[in-house]
Design a protein around this motif. Structure first.
Motif, short mmCIF file in Angstrom:
data_model
loop_
_atom_site.label_atom_id
_atom_site.label_comp_id
_atom_site.label_asym_id
_atom_site.label_seq_id
_atom_site.Cartn_x
_atom_site.Cartn_y
_atom_site.Cartn_z
N ALA A 1 54.61 -115.60 -33.43
CA ALA A 1 54.48 -116.90 -32.76
C ALA A 1 55.85 -117.25 -32.17
CB ALA A 1 54.03 -117.97 -33.75
N GLY A 2 55.98 -117.13 -30.85
CA GLY A 2 57.27 -117.25 -30.19
C GLY A 2 58.03 -118.53 -30.44
N ALA A 3 57.36 -119.66 -30.24
CA ALA A 3 58.04 -120.94 -30.39
C ALA A 3 58.54 -121.11 -31.82
CB ALA A 3 57.10 -122.08 -30.02
N ALA A 4 57.69 -120.77 -32.79
CA ALA A 4 58.07 -120.90 -34.19
C ALA A 4 59.20 -119.93 -34.53
CB ALA A 4 56.87 -120.63 -35.10
N GLN A 5 59.13 -118.72 -34.02
CA GLN A 5 60.17 -117.73 -34.32
C GLN A 5 61.51 -118.20 -33.79
OE1 GLN A 5 57.19 -114.09 -33.52
NE2 GLN A 5 59.28 -113.42 -33.82
N LEU A 6 61.52 -118.77 -32.60
CA LEU A 6 62.77 -119.28 -32.04
C LEU A 6 63.33 -120.40 -32.90
CD1 LEU A 6 62.12 -119.24 -28.25
CD2 LEU A 6 64.11 -118.29 -29.38
N ALA A 7 62.47 -121.31 -33.31
CA ALA A 7 62.92 -122.42 -34.15
C ALA A 7 63.45 -121.87 -35.47
CB ALA A 7 61.77 -123.40 -34.39
N MET A 8 62.77 -120.89 -36.04
CA MET A 8 63.20 -120.31 -37.30
C MET A 8 64.57 -119.66 -37.15
SD MET A 8 59.59 -118.57 -38.46
CE MET A 8 60.19 -117.74 -39.93
N VAL A 9 64.75 -118.92 -36.07
CA VAL A 9 66.02 -118.23 -35.84
C VAL A 9 67.15 -119.23 -35.70
CG1 VAL A 9 67.32 -116.94 -34.11
CG2 VAL A 9 65.09 -116.11 -34.87
N GLU A 10 66.90 -120.27 -34.95
CA GLU A 10 67.97 -121.24 -34.75
C GLU A 10 68.32 -121.93 -36.07
OE1 GLU A 10 69.43 -125.09 -32.31
OE2 GLU A 10 67.57 -124.14 -31.67
N LEU A 11 67.31 -122.31 -36.83
CA LEU A 11 67.57 -122.95 -38.12
C LEU A 11 68.36 -122.01 -39.03
CD1 LEU A 11 64.16 -124.72 -38.81
CD2 LEU A 11 66.36 -125.80 -38.38
N TRP A 12 67.96 -120.74 -39.04
CA TRP A 12 68.64 -119.77 -39.90
C TRP A 12 70.08 -119.60 -39.48
CZ3 TRP A 12 70.63 -114.73 -39.25
CH2 TRP A 12 70.90 -114.05 -40.44
N SER A 13 70.34 -119.61 -38.17
CA SER A 13 71.70 -119.41 -37.69
C SER A 13 72.59 -120.59 -38.07
CB SER A 13 71.72 -119.21 -36.17
OG SER A 13 71.46 -120.43 -35.51
N HIS A 14 71.99 -121.72 -38.34
CA HIS A 14 72.75 -122.88 -38.80
C HIS A 14 72.66 -123.05 -40.30
CE1 HIS A 14 72.27 -124.32 -34.47
NE2 HIS A 14 73.53 -124.01 -34.63
N ALA A 15 72.27 -122.01 -40.99
CA ALA A 15 72.21 -121.99 -42.46
C ALA A 15 71.29 -123.07 -43.02
CB ALA A 15 73.62 -122.13 -43.05
N ALA A 16 70.20 -123.33 -42.37
CA ALA A 16 69.22 -124.28 -42.92
C ALA A 16 68.56 -123.66 -44.14
CB ALA A 16 68.16 -124.62 -41.86
N PRO A 17 68.16 -124.47 -45.10
CA PRO A 17 67.48 -123.94 -46.28
C PRO A 17 66.16 -123.26 -45.91
CG PRO A 17 68.06 -126.26 -46.59
CD PRO A 17 68.34 -125.93 -45.16
N ALA A 18 65.78 -122.28 -46.72
CA ALA A 18 64.54 -121.54 -46.44
C ALA A 18 63.34 -122.47 -46.37
CB ALA A 18 64.32 -120.46 -47.51
N ALA A 19 63.32 -123.51 -47.21
CA ALA A 19 62.18 -124.42 -47.22
C ALA A 19 62.02 -125.12 -45.88
CB ALA A 19 62.35 -125.46 -48.34
N VAL A 20 63.16 -125.53 -45.28
CA VAL A 20 63.10 -126.19 -43.98
C VAL A 20 62.58 -125.22 -42.92
CG1 VAL A 20 64.46 -127.30 -42.16
CG2 VAL A 20 64.92 -127.81 -44.56
N ILE A 21 63.04 -123.97 -43.01
CA ILE A 21 62.59 -122.96 -42.05
C ILE A 21 61.07 -122.79 -42.13
CG2 ILE A 21 62.70 -120.52 -41.44
CD1 ILE A 21 65.59 -120.49 -42.29
N VAL A 22 60.55 -122.66 -43.34
CA VAL A 22 59.11 -122.44 -43.51
C VAL A 22 58.32 -123.66 -43.04
CG1 VAL A 22 57.27 -121.99 -45.16
CG2 VAL A 22 59.45 -120.81 -45.39
N ILE A 23 58.76 -124.85 -43.46
CA ILE A 23 58.03 -126.06 -43.08
C ILE A 23 58.04 -126.24 -41.56
CG2 ILE A 23 57.99 -128.58 -43.24
CD1 ILE A 23 59.07 -128.28 -46.08
#
Lengths: 108, 246
Positions: B59-81
């Motif tokens: 899912a492109g939009a979600a994957q992009l959001a996940m990548v950006e969150l991860w690059s800013h060291a967001a917690p895994a829970a925030v990434i999943v939600i």
């Protein structure tokens, strides 16, 4: 963050996403499964989320010239999308606008 | 009278119809996928993890959001939600398609392949002629739209990860991503004031909240937008119903 939490986050997101996709397609289609408040909110998830994604992308930039030119290009793209109903036209208009405006602003 | 032969000959032509419908949309998916892969690579998401994401989340939009969150060291829970909220629209698609695909074979696979484009292409055709197609034909139509998209995404998002660093940033190709979201957003606003409110509030609040901790700005903005839509939705439908009744 090390690799394991990333793979875990991906795996959980994947399971949840599949659950969303398969929720009504697999199993008994006639059985209603959503609470009322969720049903009422669902039609607005896509517009709200997509708009939030668009504006969030603007927030990633800090130079006013970049933010301004991208915001203007997005507005133009929105107009083109509304009038032409064409994904190709929207992309073309938006990319052209950001290139032209970027060049005008001095190559930002 | 329809014979079994006629029905079975119909499937390939319906599959082709699906391919024809999705082809113009693929033109937008290619740059989107390239940029998504390049973004993931720039964020130092390992290739293996990115391929895993492509295959399982898809899912492109979600994957992009996940990548950006991860690059800013967001917690895994925030990434999943965040991924779940961004992908919530698939629930709507699932429900809309269920009526048409209820008797199709292999609905597990059909579910996995569900995307905005597969939904849009197949739904438009199935809704306009609900009785003209057998379940098998509808399945063929859906797969005709969904499979080329899956292939395009897998190929180009991998290429984007591998070679995206070579694309000059002065080309502003990453702008293709929000542009694609705009192209997806605008059709949803037609004929619905409430949806426009949802988008307006969601967009503004996400922008306002972009400095929030844990990168909750996106989620909060989206939730506020959904709330705005629900609040306006009740108000918008009543007058329309009255007008139609008179």
């Amino acid at each position: 963050m090390s690799a394991l939490p990333l793979w875990l986050a991906i795996g959980l997101s994947a399971v949840a996403t599949y659950g969303l996709r398969a929720a009504f397609l697999t199993g008994d289609p006639s059985r209603p499964r959503l609470p009322g408040w969720l049903t009422r909110g669902l039609p607005f998830v896509a517009p709200a989320v997509l708009a939030a994604l668009v504006t969030s992308s603007l927030a990633a930039h800090h130079e006013p010239a970049v933010v301004g030119s991208r915001a203007a290009a997005l507005a133009l793209a929105g107009l083109v999308a509304w009038r032409t109903r064409s994904v190709l036209a929207t992309l073309t208009a938006g990319m052209s606008a950001v290139w032209v405006l970027g060049w005008l602003a001095g190559g930002a | 009278m329809d014979t079994i032969d006629t029905i079975e000959q119909g499937d390939p032509s319906w599959a082709l119809e699906g391919v024809r419908g999705v082809l113009p949309l693929l033109l937008g998916v290619v740059p989107f996928a390239l940029i998504a892969g390049a973004t993931a690579s720039a964020a130092e998401v390992p290739l293996g993890a990115w391929l895993f994401m492509n295959l399982t989340v898809f899912a492109g939009a979600a994957q992009l959001a996940m990548v950006e969150l991860w690059s800013h060291a967001a917690p895994a829970a925030v990434i999943v939600i965040t991924a779940v909220v961004v992908n919530l629209r698939f629930l709507l698609y699932s429900r809309a398609l269920a009526g048409h695909l209820a008797e199709a074979r292999g609905r597990g696979l059909l579910s996995y392949l569900l995307t905005d484009q597969a939904f849009a292409v197949s739904m438009a055709r199935m809704a306009s002629a609900p009785d003209a197609m057998t379940p098998s034909m509808r399945r063929a139509l859906y797969l005709g739209a969904a499979l080329p998209l899956w292939i395009t995404w897998q190929v180009f998002s991998a290429i984007g990860h591998l070679y995206g660093a070579r694309l000059p940033s002065s080309w502003s190709l990453d702008f293709a991503v929000p542009l694609t979201f705009v192209a997806m957003l605008v059709p949803l606003l037609r004929g619905s004031h409430a949806a426009s409110w949802a988008a307006g509030v969601g967009g503004l609040m996400a922008l306002a909240g972009s400095g929030m901790p844990l990168h909750l700005g996106l989620l909060c903005g989206a939730l506020l937008g959904i709330t705005a839509g629900v609040l306006c939705g009740d108000a918008a439908t009543a007058p329309r119903a009255r007008k139609e009744a008179s």
